[in-house]
Design a protein around this motif. Structure first.
Motif, PDB file in Angstrom:
ATOM      1  N   TYR A  54     -46.759 -88.622   5.585  1.00 56.80           N
ATOM      2  CA  TYR A  54     -47.379 -87.497   4.884  1.00 56.80           C
ATOM      3  C   TYR A  54     -47.861 -87.970   3.521  1.00 56.80           C
ATOM      4  O   TYR A  54     -47.201 -88.764   2.864  1.00 56.80           O
ATOM      5  CB  TYR A  54     -46.376 -86.361   4.684  1.00 56.80           C
ATOM      6  CG  TYR A  54     -45.882 -85.729   5.964  1.00 56.80           C
ATOM      7  CD1 TYR A  54     -46.417 -84.531   6.426  1.00 56.80           C
ATOM      8  CD2 TYR A  54     -44.855 -86.318   6.693  1.00 56.80           C
ATOM      9  CE1 TYR A  54     -45.955 -83.943   7.586  1.00 56.80           C
ATOM     10  CE2 TYR A  54     -44.389 -85.733   7.864  1.00 56.80           C
ATOM     11  CZ  TYR A  54     -44.948 -84.551   8.300  1.00 56.80           C
ATOM     12  OH  TYR A  54     -44.493 -83.973   9.451  1.00 56.80           O
ATOM     13  N   GLU A  63     -57.656 -92.243   6.500  1.00 56.41           N
ATOM     14  CA  GLU A  63     -58.208 -92.259   7.855  1.00 56.41           C
ATOM     15  C   GLU A  63     -59.150 -93.431   8.097  1.00 56.41           C
ATOM     16  O   GLU A  63     -59.608 -93.632   9.215  1.00 56.41           O
ATOM     17  CB  GLU A  63     -58.941 -90.951   8.141  1.00 56.41           C
ATOM     18  CG  GLU A  63     -58.017 -89.763   8.323  1.00 56.41           C
ATOM     19  CD  GLU A  63     -58.773 -88.485   8.614  1.00 56.41           C
ATOM     20  OE1 GLU A  63     -58.969 -88.174   9.799  1.00 56.41           O
ATOM     21  OE2 GLU A  63     -59.182 -87.806   7.657  1.00 56.41           O
ATOM     22  N   THR A  90     -55.275 -91.149  12.509  1.00 56.47           N
ATOM     23  CA  THR A  90     -55.769 -89.786  12.702  1.00 56.47           C
ATOM     24  C   THR A  90     -55.070 -88.821  11.755  1.00 56.47           C
ATOM     25  O   THR A  90     -53.890 -88.973  11.447  1.00 56.47           O
ATOM     26  CB  THR A  90     -55.553 -89.308  14.149  1.00 56.47           C
ATOM     27  OG1 THR A  90     -54.148 -89.312  14.448  1.00 56.47           O
ATOM     28  CG2 THR A  90     -56.285 -90.206  15.138  1.00 56.47           C
ATOM     29  N   TYR A  91     -55.826 -87.835  11.295  1.00 58.01           N
ATOM     30  CA  TYR A  91     -55.264 -86.725  10.516  1.00 58.01           C
ATOM     31  C   TYR A  91     -54.779 -85.658  11.487  1.00 58.01           C
ATOM     32  O   TYR A  91     -55.454 -85.346  12.475  1.00 58.01           O
ATOM     33  CB  TYR A  91     -56.324 -86.155   9.580  1.00 58.01           C
ATOM     34  CG  TYR A  91     -55.967 -84.781   9.033  1.00 58.01           C
ATOM     35  CD1 TYR A  91     -55.069 -84.639   7.986  1.00 58.01           C
ATOM     36  CD2 TYR A  91     -56.513 -83.637   9.611  1.00 58.01           C
ATOM     37  CE1 TYR A  91     -54.727 -83.386   7.505  1.00 58.01           C
ATOM     38  CE2 TYR A  91     -56.177 -82.382   9.133  1.00 58.01           C
ATOM     39  CZ  TYR A  91     -55.285 -82.255   8.085  1.00 58.01           C
ATOM     40  OH  TYR A  91     -54.942 -81.012   7.624  1.00 58.01           O
ATOM     41  N   SER A  92     -53.618 -85.087  11.221  1.00 58.88           N
ATOM     42  CA  SER A  92     -53.060 -84.069  12.106  1.00 58.88           C
ATOM     43  C   SER A  92     -53.166 -82.673  11.508  1.00 58.88           C
ATOM     44  O   SER A  92     -53.874 -81.820  12.028  1.00 58.88           O
ATOM     45  CB  SER A  92     -51.598 -84.376  12.424  1.00 58.88           C
ATOM     46  OG  SER A  92     -51.016 -83.341  13.195  1.00 58.88           O
ATOM     47  N   THR A  94     -51.767 -80.027   7.745  1.00 63.04           N
ATOM     48  CA  THR A  94     -51.244 -79.950   6.376  1.00 63.04           C
ATOM     49  C   THR A  94     -49.995 -79.078   6.351  1.00 63.04           C
ATOM     50  O   THR A  94     -49.956 -78.026   6.998  1.00 63.04           O
ATOM     51  CB  THR A  94     -52.304 -79.381   5.411  1.00 63.04           C
ATOM     52  OG1 THR A  94     -53.441 -80.248   5.418  1.00 63.04           O
ATOM     53  CG2 THR A  94     -51.772 -79.293   3.997  1.00 63.04           C
ATOM     54  N   ASP A 103     -50.687 -83.843   3.653  1.00 62.22           N
ATOM     55  CA  ASP A 103     -51.431 -84.082   4.894  1.00 62.22           C
ATOM     56  C   ASP A 103     -50.674 -85.083   5.753  1.00 62.22           C
ATOM     57  O   ASP A 103     -50.244 -86.141   5.264  1.00 62.22           O
ATOM     58  CB  ASP A 103     -52.820 -84.640   4.584  1.00 62.22           C
ATOM     59  CG  ASP A 103     -53.678 -83.646   3.816  1.00 62.22           C
ATOM     60  OD1 ASP A 103     -53.616 -82.448   4.155  1.00 62.22           O
ATOM     61  OD2 ASP A 103     -54.381 -84.057   2.878  1.00 62.22           O
ATOM     62  N   TYR A 105     -50.597 -87.865   8.666  1.00 64.58           N
ATOM     63  CA  TYR A 105     -51.432 -88.848   9.346  1.00 64.58           C
ATOM     64  C   TYR A 105     -50.589 -89.586  10.382  1.00 64.58           C
ATOM     65  O   TYR A 105     -49.385 -89.764  10.210  1.00 64.58           O
ATOM     66  CB  TYR A 105     -52.013 -89.863   8.361  1.00 64.58           C
ATOM     67  CG  TYR A 105     -52.975 -89.273   7.363  1.00 64.58           C
ATOM     68  CD1 TYR A 105     -54.339 -89.194   7.644  1.00 64.58           C
ATOM     69  CD2 TYR A 105     -52.531 -88.789   6.136  1.00 64.58           C
ATOM     70  CE1 TYR A 105     -55.223 -88.651   6.728  1.00 64.58           C
ATOM     71  CE2 TYR A 105     -53.407 -88.246   5.212  1.00 64.58           C
ATOM     72  CZ  TYR A 105     -54.755 -88.180   5.514  1.00 64.58           C
ATOM     73  OH  TYR A 105     -55.631 -87.635   4.607  1.00 64.58           O
TER      74      TYR A 105
END
Length: 255
Positions: A54, A63, A90-92, A94, A103, A105
């Motif tokens: 995070y 990313e 990849t971003y998942s 928040t 955020d 990741y």
């Protein structure tokens, strides 16, 4: 006179509040978080190793694969190390933690070819960025295993359960099988045998690990005929408020 003093002090107070707000924002932008996780993987050429972290630093391009130079998994109880090859980031989503937004990741790595099983009970991920910034992030347990002569498990449905919805991890994996197996033992990692119940082709596997976050595991079934069946890593649950559930968060300052 009091009125004049108030007129003079009011702009000063406003300026102080603005400065404090800016300072708080700067503090918010400085941290990476990890949660100690049971990172167990059964070797398969198409399987990726996923490690989450995070960040409250919205400015850094996490990313972007080109941000990273190298990744090494370290066993904190020995000198053992393993270099990993990054496939993707990849971003998942928040989450909020202690009033700040973070955020999440996922670092997705190519699973390495194995000569022997790997088991680091206390592991860290050493990240080196191309600007030579380095972070050593605690990740929990790291376990890779290789199994010869295994057969893919013939299943009808897969589910998981928590004792309580507010629990950190799953407590059971429930698999409905298409055909009966004379089950002798069940493993969720190298030398990690676990308890189970099996009735009417419904298999309920107990997850005894309580200290680590558990959500993505392989299942290896040994039959009484010494035949091995496997269910490769399956993401049993996806939590969107995990930071509020765990009591053990690793926090690192990010400049």
């Amino acid at each position: 006179m009091k009125k004049n003093l108030l007129i003079i002090l009011l702009p000063i107070l406003i300026i102080i509040l603005i400065i404090l707000a800016i300072d708080n924002k700067k503090e918010q932008d400085k941290y990476l978080l990890t949660i100690n996780t049971l990172n167990n993987y059964l070797f398969d050429k198409d399987q990726s190793i996923n490690i989450n972290f995070y960040s409250s630093n919205l400015k850094f391009p996490f990313e972007n694969n080109d941000s990273y130079e190298s990744f090494i998994i370290k066993d904190n109880n020995s000198d053992n190390k393993l270099k990993l090859e990054l496939n993707n980031v990849t971003y998942s989503h928040t989450e909020e933690y202690l009033g700040n937004k973070y955020d999440m990741y996922t670092l997705m790595f190519k699973i390495p070819n194995l000569e022997n099983d790997i088991n680091y009970d206390n592991a860290s991920l050493l990240i080196t960025f191309f600007d030579q910034k380095k972070f050593e992030l605690e990740i929990g347990n790291f376990n890779l295993m290789y199994l010869d002569y295994k057969t893919s498990l013939d299943w009808k449905s897969i589910d998981s359960k928590k004792i309580d919805n507010n629990d950190l991890s799953i407590s059971k994996i429930i698999i409905e099988l298409n055909k009966e197996i004379n089950i002798s033992n069940i493993f969720i990692g190298s030398n990690m045998e676990t308890d189970f119940t099996y009735n009417d082709n419904v298999l309920a596997i107990n997850i005894k690990e309580k200290e680590l976050y558990v959500y993505n595991l392989p299942v290896i079934i040994k039959s009484e005929e010494d035949k091995y069946y496997y269910l490769n890593n399956h993401k049993y649950v996806k939590d969107y408020n995990l930071l509020s559930k765990t009591k053990d968060i690793n926090k690192y300052e990010f400049d």
